[in-house]
Write an enzyme that holds these catalytic residues in place. Structure first.
Site, PDB file in Angstrom:
ATOM      1  N   ASN A   7       5.649 -17.221  55.752  1.00 25.12           N
ATOM      2  CA  ASN A   7       6.027 -16.649  54.459  1.00 25.12           C
ATOM      3  C   ASN A   7       4.728 -16.167  53.829  1.00 25.12           C
ATOM      4  O   ASN A   7       3.973 -16.962  53.251  1.00 25.12           O
ATOM      5  CB  ASN A   7       6.720 -17.694  53.590  1.00 25.12           C
ATOM      6  CG  ASN A   7       7.117 -17.145  52.228  1.00 25.12           C
ATOM      7  OD1 ASN A   7       6.878 -15.978  51.909  1.00 25.12           O
ATOM      8  ND2 ASN A   7       7.720 -17.987  51.404  1.00 25.12           N
ATOM      9  N   ARG A  91       9.801 -14.503  56.457  1.00 22.49           N
ATOM     10  CA  ARG A  91      10.618 -14.332  55.248  1.00 22.49           C
ATOM     11  C   ARG A  91      10.197 -13.026  54.582  1.00 22.49           C
ATOM     12  O   ARG A  91       9.019 -12.808  54.305  1.00 22.49           O
ATOM     13  CB  ARG A  91      10.388 -15.497  54.283  1.00 22.49           C
ATOM     14  CG  ARG A  91      11.175 -15.335  52.975  1.00 22.49           C
ATOM     15  CD  ARG A  91      10.488 -16.015  51.820  1.00 22.49           C
ATOM     16  NE  ARG A  91      11.243 -15.838  50.578  1.00 22.49           N
ATOM     17  CZ  ARG A  91      10.698 -15.894  49.378  1.00 22.49           C
ATOM     18  NH1 ARG A  91       9.397 -16.114  49.257  1.00 22.49           N
ATOM     19  NH2 ARG A  91      11.431 -15.727  48.301  1.00 22.49           N
ATOM     20  N   HIS A 180      16.695 -15.448  47.003  1.00 19.70           N
ATOM     21  CA  HIS A 180      16.965 -16.820  47.469  1.00 19.70           C
ATOM     22  C   HIS A 180      18.159 -16.846  48.432  1.00 19.70           C
ATOM     23  O   HIS A 180      18.775 -17.886  48.638  1.00 19.70           O
ATOM     24  CB  HIS A 180      17.259 -17.778  46.297  1.00 19.70           C
ATOM     25  CG  HIS A 180      16.142 -17.935  45.328  1.00 19.70           C
ATOM     26  ND1 HIS A 180      16.349 -18.008  43.968  1.00 19.70           N
ATOM     27  CD2 HIS A 180      14.804 -18.045  45.509  1.00 19.70           C
ATOM     28  CE1 HIS A 180      15.187 -18.143  43.345  1.00 19.70           C
ATOM     29  NE2 HIS A 180      14.233 -18.170  44.268  1.00 19.70           N
ATOM     30  N   ARG A 241       9.856 -17.205  33.885  1.00 20.66           N
ATOM     31  CA  ARG A 241      10.607 -15.955  33.780  1.00 20.66           C
ATOM     32  C   ARG A 241      11.684 -16.090  32.707  1.00 20.66           C
ATOM     33  O   ARG A 241      12.325 -17.134  32.583  1.00 20.66           O
ATOM     34  CB  ARG A 241      11.270 -15.601  35.118  1.00 20.66           C
ATOM     35  CG  ARG A 241      10.302 -15.286  36.234  1.00 20.66           C
ATOM     36  CD  ARG A 241      11.057 -15.004  37.526  1.00 20.66           C
ATOM     37  NE  ARG A 241      10.148 -14.870  38.650  1.00 20.66           N
ATOM     38  CZ  ARG A 241      10.442 -15.247  39.891  1.00 20.66           C
ATOM     39  NH1 ARG A 241      11.622 -15.794  40.158  1.00 20.66           N
ATOM     40  NH2 ARG A 241       9.569 -15.084  40.860  1.00 20.66           N
ATOM     41  N   GLU A 384      15.018 -23.272  53.931  1.00 16.25           N
ATOM     42  CA  GLU A 384      14.984 -21.834  54.235  1.00 16.25           C
ATOM     43  C   GLU A 384      14.237 -21.563  55.535  1.00 16.25           C
ATOM     44  O   GLU A 384      14.626 -20.680  56.315  1.00 16.25           O
ATOM     45  CB  GLU A 384      14.311 -21.089  53.083  1.00 16.25           C
ATOM     46  CG  GLU A 384      15.088 -21.156  51.778  1.00 16.25           C
ATOM     47  CD  GLU A 384      14.288 -20.652  50.596  1.00 16.25           C
ATOM     48  OE1 GLU A 384      14.351 -19.441  50.335  1.00 16.25           O
ATOM     49  OE2 GLU A 384      13.607 -21.467  49.943  1.00 16.25           O
TER      50      GLU A 384
END
Length: 398
Positions: A7, A91, A180, A241, A384
């Site tokens: 990743n 990813r 996600h 965020r 993941e």
């Protein structure tokens, strides 16, 4: 088969090496500060201890090369030769509407990812650097890309389109993509295995709640809606965020604060959310501690945070005509007992009855609703990287 999962961010590389015979993790770690002073790699040793090694890494090629060196290290490495790595899975955050499933990398795939850099400039540029670094260092090894938004490609057009002139979608691909997705896909499948149910009969709401957070509606195995949008900024309130905000509030603040578009985007992504409300931290553990000590803004942030998750759960239950399972995952979802309880309180009308004692679990698979609850609420730790490794293996075995 051994598969390395990477990743790659703008200045970082996270990695895991899997033995796919039993899905075990042979090695894991992360590189930080690529291209900056004091770059380092942090390795998780087999006994769980962390080892930090400083190393000059001017670019991603050197970063990937140092990951390889650590994997080969006679003291703490996991393999004796790079030839033991059968494939590399990556990813990729933004696949736009070009990639609706995982793919084996070739020149056209690299070009496609590059063409989408406008939609995710920081993420996709970093991913490309990782792909190309592996290309140079291990050109014979196949690579696979697993896209963060691919799981959300099953959303109907009435769910993913924005109510702006249609030609803007045609020309600029402006739409809801969601993120996600690999996590939402993993936990929606895993919770059905855990409960012994057929995913094709279940209406599932998956709550991936971490520093970045998103909620998805998964109906009979397919995503029908998700909270993040064109970028990961939309949806629920997050660590730094803002989540959903009136667009006119954005232009109003730009004028008042004298910010240019990118400066405003940075402000909403990095200085807002829980951090912006509390003025303390984006880490929910620190915010919970401050709230327990009586900090009113920390208490307010928790109420806002939990309320917004609850609203999405209610909305997605409506979108699917009901809900059978609610899943909590990711850092906050797996560990913050209070958030799960508060976000699910008041949902008794949907058939949600939480078990306060069972809900005390942290970081492990569990049912946290009462046996008589019509909706089963579960904690399912996400994985993941394993999903990426499985996709990689499946493509290579076709």
């Amino acid at each position: 088969m051994k598969i390395l999962v990477l990743n790659c961010g703008s200045s970082s590389i996270k990695y895991k090496l899997y033995n796919m015979d039993d899905n075990s993790v042979l090695a894991a770690g992360g590189v930080e500060r690529i291209g900056l002073d004091e770059a380092f790699i942090k390795i998780t040793l087999p006994n769980g201890e962390k080892k930090k090694i400083m190393h000059d890494m001017p670019d991603h090629k050197e970063g990937v090369n140092f990951v390889f060196q650590c994997l080969l290290d006679p003291e703490f490495g996991a393999i004796k030769s790079l030839s033991e790595i059968d494939a590399v899975g990556h990813r990729i955050v933004q696949g736009g509407d070009l990639f609706e499933k995982s793919v084996i990398v070739d020149k056209s795939v690299e070009d496609g990812i590059e063409s989408l850099c406008d939609l995710a400039p920081v993420h996709n540029a970093g991913h490309l650097k990782g792909l190309r670094a592996v290309d140079k260092l291990m050109p014979q090894v196949p690579q696979v890309c697993v896209f963060d938004n691919a799981f959300h490609s099953t959303m109907p057009d009435y769910a993913y389109l924005y109510a702006v002139p249609y030609e803007l979608y045609e020309k600029y691909h402006v739409r809801r993509y969601g993120f996600h997705g690999t996590s939402h896909r993993y936990v929606s499948q895993r919770v059905c295995e855990f409960l012994g149910r057929d995913i094709k009969t279940q209406r599932i709401i998956t709550c991936h709640i971490g520093n970045g957070a998103s909620v998805s509606a998964v109906k009979f195995g397919k995503c029908v809606d998700t909270s993040m949008g064109l970028t990961p900024l939309a949806g629920v309130m997050m660590g730094s965020r803002s989540g959903d905000i009136d667009p006119s509030a954005v232009t109003f603040l730009m004028e008042k604060l004298g910010k240019k578009p990118q400066e405003m985007a940075d402000f909403l992504n990095k200085e807002s959310g829980v951090l912006g409300i509390t003025g303390i931290s984006s880490d929910m553990r620190e915010v919970e501690s401050a709230a327990a000590e009586g900090n009113e803004r920390a208490q307010l942030a928790l109420k806002m945070y939990n309320y917004r998750i609850k609203k999405y759960i209610g909305a997605y239950a409506a979108a699917m005509g009901g809900v059978d399972i609610i899943v909590w995952t990711a850092g906050v979802g797996e560990n913050q007992v209070g958030t799960r309880l508060e976000a699910c309180s008041g949902l008794e009308f949907l058939g949600v009855e939480m078990d306060a004692e069972a809900n005390k679990v942290r970081g492990e698979e569990a049912i946290i609703s009462k046996p008589e609850s019509k909706v089963t609420v579960c904690v399912i730790p996400t994985d993941e990287e394993l999903m990426i490794a499985k996709d990689t293996m499946a493509l290579l075995q076709k």
